[in-house]
Design a protein around this motif. Structure first.
Motif, PDB file in Angstrom:
ATOM      1  N   ASN A 181       0.870  -1.177   0.000  1.00 41.81           N
ATOM      2  CA  ASN A 181       0.000   0.000   0.000  1.00 41.81           C
ATOM      3  C   ASN A 181       0.904   1.223   0.000  1.00 41.81           C
ATOM      4  O   ASN A 181       1.375   1.665   1.043  1.00 41.81           O
ATOM      5  CB  ASN A 181      -0.916   0.004   1.229  1.00 41.81           C
ATOM      6  N   GLN A 288      -6.767   5.242  -7.046  1.00 40.72           N
ATOM      7  CA  GLN A 288      -6.862   4.434  -5.844  1.00 40.72           C
ATOM      8  C   GLN A 288      -8.290   4.422  -5.288  1.00 40.72           C
ATOM      9  O   GLN A 288      -9.078   5.337  -5.554  1.00 40.72           O
ATOM     10  CB  GLN A 288      -5.898   4.958  -4.785  1.00 40.72           C
ATOM     11  N   PRO A 289      -8.636   3.408  -4.477  1.00 41.61           N
ATOM     12  CA  PRO A 289     -10.007   3.322  -3.959  1.00 41.61           C
ATOM     13  C   PRO A 289     -10.262   4.157  -2.720  1.00 41.61           C
ATOM     14  O   PRO A 289     -11.418   4.325  -2.323  1.00 41.61           O
ATOM     15  CB  PRO A 289     -10.158   1.832  -3.629  1.00 41.61           C
ATOM     16  N   GLN A 322      -4.699   5.961  -1.426  1.00 42.48           N
ATOM     17  CA  GLN A 322      -4.295   4.671  -0.858  1.00 42.48           C
ATOM     18  C   GLN A 322      -5.349   3.594  -1.089  1.00 42.48           C
ATOM     19  O   GLN A 322      -6.470   3.864  -1.521  1.00 42.48           O
ATOM     20  CB  GLN A 322      -4.122   4.836   0.654  1.00 42.48           C
ATOM     21  N   HIS A 323      -4.957   2.352  -0.755  1.00 41.73           N
ATOM     22  CA  HIS A 323      -5.926   1.318  -0.426  1.00 41.73           C
ATOM     23  C   HIS A 323      -6.300   1.489   1.048  1.00 41.73           C
ATOM     24  O   HIS A 323      -5.693   2.290   1.765  1.00 41.73           O
ATOM     25  CB  HIS A 323      -5.351  -0.063  -0.714  1.00 41.73           C
ATOM     26  N   SER A 327      -6.341  -3.519   5.347  1.00 37.12           N
ATOM     27  CA  SER A 327      -7.039  -4.348   4.351  1.00 37.12           C
ATOM     28  C   SER A 327      -6.746  -5.835   4.470  1.00 37.12           C
ATOM     29  O   SER A 327      -7.660  -6.654   4.263  1.00 37.12           O
ATOM     30  CB  SER A 327      -6.693  -3.862   2.933  1.00 37.12           C
ATOM     31  N   PRO A 334     -10.906  -3.801  -0.639  1.00 38.10           N
ATOM     32  CA  PRO A 334     -10.111  -4.086  -1.845  1.00 38.10           C
ATOM     33  C   PRO A 334      -8.770  -4.714  -1.474  1.00 38.10           C
ATOM     34  O   PRO A 334      -8.106  -4.282  -0.529  1.00 38.10           O
ATOM     35  CB  PRO A 334      -9.934  -2.704  -2.481  1.00 38.10           C
ATOM     36  N   SER A 335      -8.368  -5.739  -2.213  1.00 38.77           N
ATOM     37  CA  SER A 335      -7.164  -6.504  -1.878  1.00 38.77           C
ATOM     38  C   SER A 335      -5.895  -5.687  -2.075  1.00 38.77           C
ATOM     39  O   SER A 335      -5.781  -4.898  -3.024  1.00 38.77           O
ATOM     40  CB  SER A 335      -7.089  -7.757  -2.742  1.00 38.77           C
ATOM     41  N   THR A 336      -4.935  -5.890  -1.170  1.00 37.93           N
ATOM     42  CA  THR A 336      -3.616  -5.269  -1.288  1.00 37.93           C
ATOM     43  C   THR A 336      -2.535  -6.320  -1.515  1.00 37.93           C
ATOM     44  O   THR A 336      -1.350  -6.044  -1.324  1.00 37.93           O
ATOM     45  CB  THR A 336      -3.280  -4.448  -0.034  1.00 37.93           C
ATOM     46  N   SER A 346       0.120   2.611 -10.144  1.00 34.51           N
ATOM     47  CA  SER A 346      -0.866   3.565  -9.664  1.00 34.51           C
ATOM     48  C   SER A 346      -0.393   4.970 -10.001  1.00 34.51           C
ATOM     49  O   SER A 346       0.812   5.217 -10.136  1.00 34.51           O
ATOM     50  CB  SER A 346      -1.066   3.428  -8.147  1.00 34.51           C
TER      51      SER A 346
END
Length: 355
Positions: A181, A288-289, A322-323, A327, A334-336, A346
């Motif tokens: 991340n 990023q989410p 970021q995520h 996580s 959301p997967s990291t 990104s």
């Protein structure tokens, strides 16, 4: 063109604690935007942009020389690249493919921003690029560093674009399954030269939910609608308007220090900050989410920064794309996870203007 007008210049900027030379790179574009970035921690040391009257000012917190960046007491991640895992991991533990890993616990009971010596306290390899002006920074994080599995190769490119934006491109590959991340932890004060707090800055943040936290600032795993709460910044709102309201989430963090869930996919505009006094604006776009909005709650007047300026309470804000935090311990996030053969990429863009 003289040397001082070159789009990328460099100068020695001290030594690391273990005696390696540090270089400070300066990126300039034709509009007069200037970014100073050092290879230790990939830190954005200085960022000069004009106000509405064309007067340049430095809009990021930091120091005039390298040594204060070596300690979190004098530089709480000012301007730094963050990894392997930005934000917090509960108990410093996560399980990946059936194996549990223990990371350093450096923030209460949790691991924060990559551990005791994250990417912010590593010397990166810098290389100016012809495109830009741009600076490429690379770092190889060995298997087991700060408890993370796998050798991880990271490339971060800072580009000062012709349309007055600082673009940050991240790329990473690993030779074993790991978690990742990456973010940047710049502290923004659009007033210029950090002469006052940021409570009058107006924030627009296009997020319908946050990931609420517990008393140790770890996400509960839920999504909390911002509607009707102090976290609703979907319309321009002064940061100080509701920061001290009686709200459990604000109490846990001492203000804003929360992950906002960003809608949409791909590179899109997600936030804007405007300082009514100087006229400066920063528009944030990312793929990023999530984004951590931090209102400088832990700044307390104990840090003396550039030009002898004392950084008081809420003297800056952070917008860390970021995520989500923690996580690996929340399957619904959301997967990291990054696996061999995959390439993480990104992009985040901070675009500057004044009016």
């Amino acid at each position: 063109m003289t040397d001082t007008q070159q789009p990328v210049t460099s100068q020695p900027w001290g030594m690391t604690p273990d005696g390696q030379p540090i270089t400070l790179y300066t990126l300039r574009n034709p509009s007069g935007i200037q970014a100073d970035i050092m290879d230790y921690g990939g830190v954005v040391v200085r960022l000069l942009t004009p106000d509405r009257n064309g007067n340049p000012g430095d809009i990021v917190l930091g120091h005039d020389h390298a040594e204060p960046y070596f300690s979190l007491e004098t530089s709480p991640y000012f301007g730094a690249l963050i990894g392997r895992y930005g934000n917090r991991i509960a108990g410093g533990r996560f399980t990946l493919d059936g194996q549990t890993y223990q990371l350093p616990v450096n923030n209460g009971p949790n691991s924060l921003h990559g551990g005791t010596r994250g990417f912010n306290q590593r010397l990166w390899t810098g290389r100016p690029l012809a495109d830009g002006p741009a600076l490429e920074l690379t770092y190889l994080s060995p298997d087991g560093e700060e408890g993370y599995p796998g050798n991880l190769s990271v490339r971060v490119t800072y580009t000062l674009t012709g349309d007055n934006a600082l673009q940050i491109d991240y790329e990473a590959r690993a030779d074993a399954p790991t978690i990742l991340n990456l973010t940047n932890h710049t502290y923004w004060n659009l007033g210029g030269d950090a002469g006052r707090d940021i409570l009058g800055h107006e924030l627009t943040l296009r997020a319908d939910h946050i990931t609420p936290i517990d008393g140790t600032l770890i996400p509960t795993g839920e999504l909390l609608p911002v509607e009707g709460t102090p976290f609703d910044f979907r319309q321009p709102t002064p940061i100080g308007a509701r920061v001290d309201e009686p709200n459990e989430q604000l109490r846990f963090a001492g203000g804003y220090d929360h992950n906002f869930v960003l809608g949409g996919e791909g590179l899109r505009s997600v936030a804007q900050v405007r300082d009514p006094e100087s006229g400066r604006r920063v528009e944030v776009s990312t793929d990023q989410p999530g984004m951590q909005f931090y209102s400088g709650n832990f700044l307390d007047g104990s840090i003396v920064g550039k030009g002898g300026r004392v950084y008081g309470h809420r003297w800056a804000l952070c917008l860390e794309t970021q995520h989500f935090p923690d996580s690996p311990n929340h399957p619904n996030f959301p997967s990291t996870v990054l696996r061999p053969g995959e390439t993480f990429t990104s992009r985040t863009v901070y675009a500057f203007s004044a009016r």
